[in-house]
Design a protein around this motif. Structure first.
Motif, PDB file in Angstrom:
ATOM      1  N   GLU A 242      49.941  41.200  28.455  1.00 31.02           N
ATOM      2  CA  GLU A 242      50.232  41.656  27.086  1.00 31.02           C
ATOM      3  C   GLU A 242      51.531  41.053  26.554  1.00 31.02           C
ATOM      4  OE1 GLU A 242      49.231  43.808  29.543  1.00 31.02           O
ATOM      5  OE2 GLU A 242      47.174  43.765  28.727  1.00 31.02           O
ATOM      6  N   ASP A 243      52.441  40.663  27.442  1.00 29.64           N
ATOM      7  CA  ASP A 243      53.732  40.113  27.027  1.00 29.64           C
ATOM      8  C   ASP A 243      53.665  38.618  26.707  1.00 29.64           C
ATOM      9  OD1 ASP A 243      55.239  42.547  27.434  1.00 29.64           O
ATOM     10  OD2 ASP A 243      54.963  42.198  29.585  1.00 29.64           O
ATOM     11  N   VAL A 244      52.553  37.982  27.063  1.00 27.03           N
ATOM     12  CA  VAL A 244      52.384  36.543  26.859  1.00 27.03           C
ATOM     13  C   VAL A 244      51.629  36.299  25.553  1.00 27.03           C
ATOM     14  CG1 VAL A 244      51.312  34.440  27.754  1.00 27.03           C
ATOM     15  CG2 VAL A 244      52.435  36.037  29.324  1.00 27.03           C
ATOM     16  N   ASP A 245      52.159  35.396  24.717  1.00 23.71           N
ATOM     17  CA  ASP A 245      51.519  35.089  23.435  1.00 23.71           C
ATOM     18  C   ASP A 245      50.483  33.992  23.554  1.00 23.71           C
ATOM     19  OD1 ASP A 245      53.068  36.830  21.471  1.00 23.71           O
ATOM     20  OD2 ASP A 245      54.696  35.803  22.517  1.00 23.71           O
ATOM     21  N   ILE A 246      50.734  33.013  24.418  1.00 25.55           N
ATOM     22  CA  ILE A 246      49.756  31.951  24.625  1.00 25.55           C
ATOM     23  C   ILE A 246      49.842  31.444  26.063  1.00 25.55           C
ATOM     24  CG2 ILE A 246      51.326  30.136  23.780  1.00 25.55           C
ATOM     25  CD1 ILE A 246      48.765  28.757  22.624  1.00 25.55           C
ATOM     26  N   PHE A 247      48.693  31.221  26.667  1.00 30.39           N
ATOM     27  CA  PHE A 247      48.574  30.757  28.049  1.00 30.39           C
ATOM     28  C   PHE A 247      47.932  29.378  28.010  1.00 30.39           C
ATOM     29  CE2 PHE A 247      45.977  31.438  32.199  1.00 30.39           C
ATOM     30  CZ  PHE A 247      46.870  30.666  32.916  1.00 30.39           C
ATOM     31  N   ILE A 248      48.667  28.370  28.503  1.00 30.49           N
ATOM     32  CA  ILE A 248      48.162  26.990  28.528  1.00 30.49           C
ATOM     33  C   ILE A 248      48.030  26.547  29.982  1.00 30.49           C
ATOM     34  CG2 ILE A 248      48.532  24.610  27.792  1.00 30.49           C
ATOM     35  CD1 ILE A 248      50.145  25.670  25.456  1.00 30.49           C
ATOM     36  N   PRO A 249      46.845  26.663  30.562  1.00 23.20           N
ATOM     37  CA  PRO A 249      46.639  26.205  31.939  1.00 23.20           C
ATOM     38  C   PRO A 249      46.262  24.729  31.975  1.00 23.20           C
ATOM     39  CG  PRO A 249      44.656  27.298  31.148  1.00 23.20           C
ATOM     40  CD  PRO A 249      45.652  27.320  30.008  1.00 23.20           C
ATOM     41  N   HIS A 250      46.400  24.118  33.128  1.00 20.06           N
ATOM     42  CA  HIS A 250      45.931  22.751  33.335  1.00 20.06           C
ATOM     43  C   HIS A 250      44.440  22.689  33.032  1.00 20.06           C
ATOM     44  CE1 HIS A 250      44.841  19.005  35.073  1.00 20.06           C
ATOM     45  NE2 HIS A 250      44.365  19.506  36.195  1.00 20.06           N
ATOM     46  N   GLN A 251      44.047  21.721  32.237  1.00 20.71           N
ATOM     47  CA  GLN A 251      42.652  21.591  31.798  1.00 20.71           C
ATOM     48  C   GLN A 251      41.858  20.797  32.841  1.00 20.71           C
ATOM     49  OE1 GLN A 251      41.972  23.029  28.426  1.00 20.71           O
ATOM     50  NE2 GLN A 251      43.979  23.848  29.012  1.00 20.71           N
ATOM     51  N   ALA A 252      41.450  21.463  33.895  1.00 18.24           N
ATOM     52  CA  ALA A 252      40.824  20.779  35.024  1.00 18.24           C
ATOM     53  C   ALA A 252      39.306  20.799  34.958  1.00 18.24           C
ATOM     54  CB  ALA A 252      41.283  21.414  36.331  1.00 18.24           C
ATOM     55  N   ASN A 253      38.757  21.967  34.737  1.00 24.24           N
ATOM     56  CA  ASN A 253      37.313  22.191  34.837  1.00 24.24           C
ATOM     57  C   ASN A 253      37.061  23.577  34.246  1.00 24.24           C
ATOM     58  OD1 ASN A 253      34.957  23.472  36.177  1.00 24.24           O
ATOM     59  ND2 ASN A 253      34.783  21.529  37.264  1.00 24.24           N
ATOM     60  N   MET A 254      36.028  23.715  33.423  1.00 22.55           N
ATOM     61  CA  MET A 254      35.817  24.990  32.747  1.00 22.55           C
ATOM     62  C   MET A 254      35.536  26.127  33.729  1.00 22.55           C
ATOM     63  SD  MET A 254      36.111  26.243  29.788  1.00 22.55           S
ATOM     64  CE  MET A 254      35.854  24.944  28.591  1.00 22.55           C
ATOM     65  N   ARG A 255      34.901  25.833  34.825  1.00 21.80           N
ATOM     66  CA  ARG A 255      34.642  26.885  35.814  1.00 21.80           C
ATOM     67  C   ARG A 255      35.956  27.382  36.421  1.00 21.80           C
ATOM     68  NH1 ARG A 255      29.261  25.002  39.294  1.00 21.80           N
ATOM     69  NH2 ARG A 255      27.763  25.192  37.574  1.00 21.80           N
ATOM     70  N   ILE A 256      36.865  26.457  36.673  1.00 18.10           N
ATOM     71  CA  ILE A 256      38.177  26.853  37.184  1.00 18.10           C
ATOM     72  C   ILE A 256      38.902  27.707  36.157  1.00 18.10           C
ATOM     73  CG2 ILE A 256      40.481  25.984  37.777  1.00 18.10           C
ATOM     74  CD1 ILE A 256      39.157  23.643  39.176  1.00 18.10           C
ATOM     75  N   LEU A 257      38.894  27.266  34.900  1.00 23.70           N
ATOM     76  CA  LEU A 257      39.590  27.999  33.841  1.00 23.70           C
ATOM     77  C   LEU A 257      38.998  29.388  33.637  1.00 23.70           C
ATOM     78  CD1 LEU A 257      40.086  25.174  31.185  1.00 23.70           C
ATOM     79  CD2 LEU A 257      41.747  26.059  32.814  1.00 23.70           C
ATOM     80  N   THR A 258      37.688  29.475  33.659  1.00 24.33           N
ATOM     81  CA  THR A 258      37.025  30.776  33.469  1.00 24.33           C
ATOM     82  C   THR A 258      37.363  31.730  34.600  1.00 24.33           C
ATOM     83  OG1 THR A 258      35.202  29.756  32.252  1.00 24.33           O
ATOM     84  CG2 THR A 258      34.805  31.936  33.199  1.00 24.33           C
ATOM     85  N   ASN A 259      37.268  31.236  35.834  1.00 28.32           N
ATOM     86  CA  ASN A 259      37.587  32.082  36.987  1.00 28.32           C
ATOM     87  C   ASN A 259      39.055  32.480  36.993  1.00 28.32           C
ATOM     88  OD1 ASN A 259      35.375  32.392  39.370  1.00 28.32           O
ATOM     89  ND2 ASN A 259      34.959  30.571  38.146  1.00 28.32           N
ATOM     90  N   LEU A 260      39.925  31.557  36.621  1.00 32.16           N
ATOM     91  CA  LEU A 260      41.359  31.827  36.626  1.00 32.16           C
ATOM     92  C   LEU A 260      41.716  32.902  35.604  1.00 32.16           C
ATOM     93  CD1 LEU A 260      44.271  31.095  37.495  1.00 32.16           C
ATOM     94  CD2 LEU A 260      44.249  29.339  35.696  1.00 32.16           C
ATOM     95  N   THR A 261      41.256  32.758  34.370  1.00 32.94           N
ATOM     96  CA  THR A 261      41.613  33.713  33.325  1.00 32.94           C
ATOM     97  C   THR A 261      41.033  35.100  33.598  1.00 32.94           C
ATOM     98  OG1 THR A 261      39.759  32.896  31.974  1.00 32.94           O
ATOM     99  CG2 THR A 261      41.943  31.979  31.545  1.00 32.94           C
ATOM    100  N   LYS A 262      39.840  35.152  34.182  1.00 33.85           N
ATOM    101  CA  LYS A 262      39.260  36.446  34.550  1.00 33.85           C
ATOM    102  C   LYS A 262      40.067  37.105  35.661  1.00 33.85           C
ATOM    103  CE  LYS A 262      34.432  35.747  33.189  1.00 33.85           C
ATOM    104  NZ  LYS A 262      33.030  35.598  33.658  1.00 33.85           N
ATOM    105  N   ARG A 263      40.450  36.297  36.629  1.00 36.46           N
ATOM    106  CA  ARG A 263      41.223  36.830  37.753  1.00 36.46           C
ATOM    107  C   ARG A 263      42.573  37.373  37.290  1.00 36.46           C
ATOM    108  NH1 ARG A 263      41.419  33.957  43.620  1.00 36.46           N
ATOM    109  NH2 ARG A 263      43.019  35.221  44.617  1.00 36.46           N
TER     110      ARG A 263
END
Length: 323
Positions: A242-263
């Motif tokens: 809730e304290d973060v306004d924007i999260f910019i992860p390394h753009q590696a693979n959509m499956r990685i990004l989806t799993n990461l953000t859910k986790r």
């Protein structure tokens, strides 16, 4: 005083390579690539689009946005694993191209984490000397380092460069980072050097300077490592999603990004993703996304920005900034 982003810039090659184009190069299909990676197209460098040239263009745009003259720079750092020469560094070519006569310059080889490691290093220099202005670039021309017979890797990567100018300001800036590496897992993601001219130093089984990756294993480690880094840096600052306004992860693979953000329990609207347009641009991934988010008005002064990455080495980490 805190280390702040004074300006951002990016540069993508003109040539767009779609998944349909990749079908003509390797045994694959648009559907196969989309469903497994989320990538729709990527950029490949052409003439006059060497790593340092993309870097210099991204740098000029960042300097213009920052209102900083190249001669004000004290340091230029480039995160890359695909410099067009082993020596000099890409950073030295950029320094010469910009006319940044007062800057020293060097490259960082931390694969996809190169920009993040460079950001952390810039913060240390600026804390030691608040008058410094530092240019950090992430740039790759991975199209020159792909095995186009390996459909599991050649479809993933693209070329591009992103840059940010850093300086000091009161009341905001770099908050903290969490950086790690594990060289024991190098065989899961690596790239050999050109063959040695000294027979005694030749590497058995070397396939040359091409990216090699064990995708399933990398996926498993990437999600776990980036999540742990984000948890660590958030805990250090006492932050929640809730304290973060924007999260910019390394753009590696959509499956990685989806799993990461859910986790991590981050809502989709806080996560910036441009992977479908560019693929995995390694060290250029975060700064390109940062520049696009910045220019799109997704980041305002005072916002909390979270970055995280994972790359060959293995290297990984996360950082928090107050914009």
């Amino acid at each position: 005083m805190g280390t702040v982003v004074l300006g951002t810039g990016s540069c993508l090659p003109e040539r767009i390579v779609t998944n349909v184009d990749m079908e003509k190069i390797v045994e694959t299909s648009d559907e196969w690539i989309r469903t497994r990676t989320g990538i729709e197209e990527r950029r490949f460098g052409g003439k006059n689009e060497q790593n340092w040239q993309l870097s210099a263009t991204a740098a000029r745009r960042a300097l213009e946005a920052a209102g900083v003259d190249p001669k004000e720079l004290g340091l230029i750092v480039v995160g890359t694993i695909s410099s067009h020469m082993m020596m000099p560094s890409t950073a030295c070519f950029v320094q010469a191209e910009l006319g940044a006569d007062n800057a020293f310059a060097y490259d960082i080889n931390a694969a996809c984490s190169g920009f993040l490691f460079g950001l952390d290093m810039a913060d240390k220099y600026i804390k030691a000397d608040p008058e410094m202005k530092i240019l950090v670039i992430g740039a790759e021309t991975l199209s020159a380092r792909l095995d186009y017979t390996d459909r599991n890797t050649c479809i993933l990567f693209g070329d591009g460069a992103g840059a940010a100018v850093f300086g000091a300001a009161e009341g905001r800036g770099f908050l903290s980072s969490f950086l790690r590496a594990d060289g024991g897992l190098w065989e899961l993601l690596y790239m050999h050097a050109p063959e040695s001219t000294n027979p005694d130093l030749r590497v058995n089984g070397s396939t040359g300077p091409l990216i090699r990756m064990s995708g399933k294993e990398v996926f498993k480690y990437a999600v776990k490592a980036m999540a742990s880094a984000v948890d660590a840096v958030m805990e250090k600052e006492g932050f929640t999603p809730e304290d973060v306004d924007i999260f910019i992860p390394h753009q590696a693979n959509m499956r990685i990004l989806t799993n990461l953000t859910k986790r991590l329990h981050f809502p989709e609207e806080k996560v910036f993703i441009n992977l479908p347009k560019y693929g995995n641009t390694s060290a250029a991934s975060i700064p390109i996304a940062l520049d696009e988010a910045n220019r799109a008005g997704r980041i305002a002064k005072g916002d909390t920005v979270l970055l995280c990455s994972f790359g060959g080495g293995f290297t990984w980490g996360a950082a928090l900034l107050k914009w």
